[in-house]
Enzyme design. Sequence first.
Site, PDB file in Angstrom:
ATOM      1  N   LEU A  76      53.317  -9.547  66.476  1.00  0.00           N
ATOM      2  CA  LEU A  76      53.539  -8.097  66.443  1.00  0.00           C
ATOM      3  C   LEU A  76      52.266  -7.265  66.266  1.00  0.00           C
ATOM      4  O   LEU A  76      52.235  -6.325  65.475  1.00  0.00           O
ATOM      5  CB  LEU A  76      54.538  -7.725  65.334  1.00  0.00           C
ATOM      6  CG  LEU A  76      55.975  -8.211  65.545  1.00  0.00           C
ATOM      7  CD1 LEU A  76      56.816  -7.917  64.300  1.00  0.00           C
ATOM      8  CD2 LEU A  76      56.603  -7.522  66.755  1.00  0.00           C
ATOM      9  N   ASN A 103      60.953  -0.376  71.138  1.00  0.00           N
ATOM     10  CA  ASN A 103      61.209  -1.621  70.410  1.00  0.00           C
ATOM     11  C   ASN A 103      60.622  -1.493  69.012  1.00  0.00           C
ATOM     12  O   ASN A 103      59.422  -1.308  68.832  1.00  0.00           O
ATOM     13  CB  ASN A 103      60.597  -2.808  71.155  1.00  0.00           C
ATOM     14  CG  ASN A 103      60.954  -4.134  70.502  1.00  0.00           C
ATOM     15  OD1 ASN A 103      60.494  -4.448  69.412  1.00  0.00           O
ATOM     16  ND2 ASN A 103      61.795  -4.908  71.161  1.00  0.00           N
ATOM     17  N   CYS A 134      61.862 -11.563  65.798  1.00  0.00           N
ATOM     18  CA  CYS A 134      60.511 -12.057  66.059  1.00  0.00           C
ATOM     19  C   CYS A 134      60.271 -13.330  65.260  1.00  0.00           C
ATOM     20  O   CYS A 134      60.358 -13.324  64.034  1.00  0.00           O
ATOM     21  CB  CYS A 134      59.445 -11.022  65.691  1.00  0.00           C
ATOM     22  SG  CYS A 134      57.781 -11.665  65.983  1.00  0.00           S
ATOM     23  N   ILE A 195      67.885 -12.897  75.046  1.00  0.00           N
ATOM     24  CA  ILE A 195      67.404 -13.518  73.816  1.00  0.00           C
ATOM     25  C   ILE A 195      65.914 -13.225  73.608  1.00  0.00           C
ATOM     26  O   ILE A 195      65.186 -13.011  74.577  1.00  0.00           O
ATOM     27  CB  ILE A 195      67.596 -15.059  73.846  1.00  0.00           C
ATOM     28  CG1 ILE A 195      66.876 -15.690  75.031  1.00  0.00           C
ATOM     29  CG2 ILE A 195      69.070 -15.410  73.854  1.00  0.00           C
ATOM     30  CD1 ILE A 195      66.929 -17.206  75.113  1.00  0.00           C
ATOM     31  N   THR A 197      62.404 -15.036  71.876  1.00  0.00           N
ATOM     32  CA  THR A 197      61.846 -16.362  72.182  1.00  0.00           C
ATOM     33  C   THR A 197      62.453 -17.467  71.317  1.00  0.00           C
ATOM     34  O   THR A 197      62.953 -17.221  70.229  1.00  0.00           O
ATOM     35  CB  THR A 197      60.326 -16.354  71.964  1.00  0.00           C
ATOM     36  OG1 THR A 197      60.064 -15.892  70.637  1.00  0.00           O
ATOM     37  CG2 THR A 197      59.635 -15.450  72.952  1.00  0.00           C
TER      38      THR A 197
END
Lengths: 306, 246
Positions: A76, A103, A134, A195, A197
């Site tokens: 991030l 996002n 994440c 989805i 990851t």
Amino acid sequence: MVKHYDTSVELCGVKLANPVIPASGTFGFGREFAEYYDLDCLGAISFKGTTRDARFGNPTPRIAECTSGLINSVGLQNPGIDKVISEELPHLRQIFHNPIVANISGFSLEEYEECCAKIDKEEQVEIIEVNVSCPNVHNGGMSFGTQPESAAEVTRRVKAVTTKPVFIKLSPNVTDIVAIARACEEAGADGICLINTLLGMRIDTVRRKPVIANKMGGFSGDAIFPVAVRMVYQVANACKIPVMGCGGVSSASDVIEMMMAGATAVQVGAANLKNPYAAKEIIEALPKEMERLGIERLSDIIGIVK
Amino acid sequence: MYKKGIYTILSNEPLTPAVYRMVLEGDTQYITRSGQFINIELTGKFLRRPISVADYDERTVTIIYKVVGSGTEQMRGMVAGEKLDILTGLGNGFSTDNDAKRPLLVGGGVGVPPMYNLCKRLLSEGKRPTVIIGFNTKAELFYEEEFKALGVDVVVATADGSAGVKGFVTDAIREAKVEFDYLYTCGPLPMLKALYDATDTPAEFSFEERMGCGFGACMGCSCKTKYGNKRICKDGPVLKREEIIW
């Protein structure tokens, strides 16, 4: 007479000329891709995952190649919500005139709430995508998205501070995706995006060490497409709210497959990193693929597979 | 500015057992500075392979690569006539708009190639570059003659002393008593750090990092600098002395 192939879709009242959306984290804030092509061909753009404070992310190396995909542990990296609003968003609006998906990620309920409240004031943003998935940050991100209760709590808190449609972006690294998606729907989510990851790992066998400094990271790319289709199918069949499908999409055929599984819009992620023109080329190939499959209106096939 | 195109291999030949030179023909208009790189798509590989530009002209680009993994192993087997999908014009490259008169160019191993086009450029601007190239051993040495053919002083250093000065490039600077007012360098990280510590002129260092996209989108290759976070692929690979944090 040339037949018209209608690629338009609607997400919670937001009209998209086509269902193709570059996925968050693979498209920055559009700047780099604008050097390659006119971004206005895109249905929408989901910008880089944004947190309250600026973040560098994880130590490098944070990329590892895999068969038909890659692992990233970027973690991030972003300039923080205030700078995104003051610098990135105005610039993105100049180079892109279709809907923007914001996002948002966080490490606490308060952070999600604060960021969404700020982005709610931005007219340019049409949809908020809340990232509770994440895999690359500790004590946040994915931990909110792996339990129905915590995912629902984030949803409730965010919904309370915004009137924009809220999509919750879910992780595939769970035992029961349907339970989590339903919990978000009951808590007021306007849609589900999935989805994110898959948690993965590679080892450098010569150095006998993980390839990635952070050891593990998020696996994306063509290889995860079947997992994404399966989860989109499961969630679309269990929920009434629309689904944005994401994961391993690299062709117009993939877009249609994911829509047949139940996706109203489809995000293109890792493919952008391999070929900067990927999203544009997929959009251009859609009418021909629709012709081949006898589809006149793309929205007709959403969830057609039962 | 950077673009994607199809390039035809004109030649692909070994310079040493592990280092190859490939000349490609195609659109080179987006390559604008020495020290930029291209990103090559390979069959069966998800990510492209970033390789620095050794030289280019109006219709060809030359790269020099070391076979280190399955991707470069695949490249080694390619022959003239084969076509490759490549992104060009990537990275910031070296800047030459400074008042240096005697720049020193230091390349280590596969860090040598970008120095070649840079050397040509500096010469064309009327500057007097000196070149130092360092390798582990004589068997790995390449491009000494090519640099000499440009008419510049070339100093070779090898760690084992099998060619030129025995030792590192920093030893070569001392031993050859090279005078310079600007430093350009590309090579392994320990070499860059040693040069940073051993010199005090203005300097530009070309860095390597594992990349995802190569054009600034994925943030995979970020590093911290005194001027904030930078992406090696887009804001680099060349960083100036004053911004580097080791």
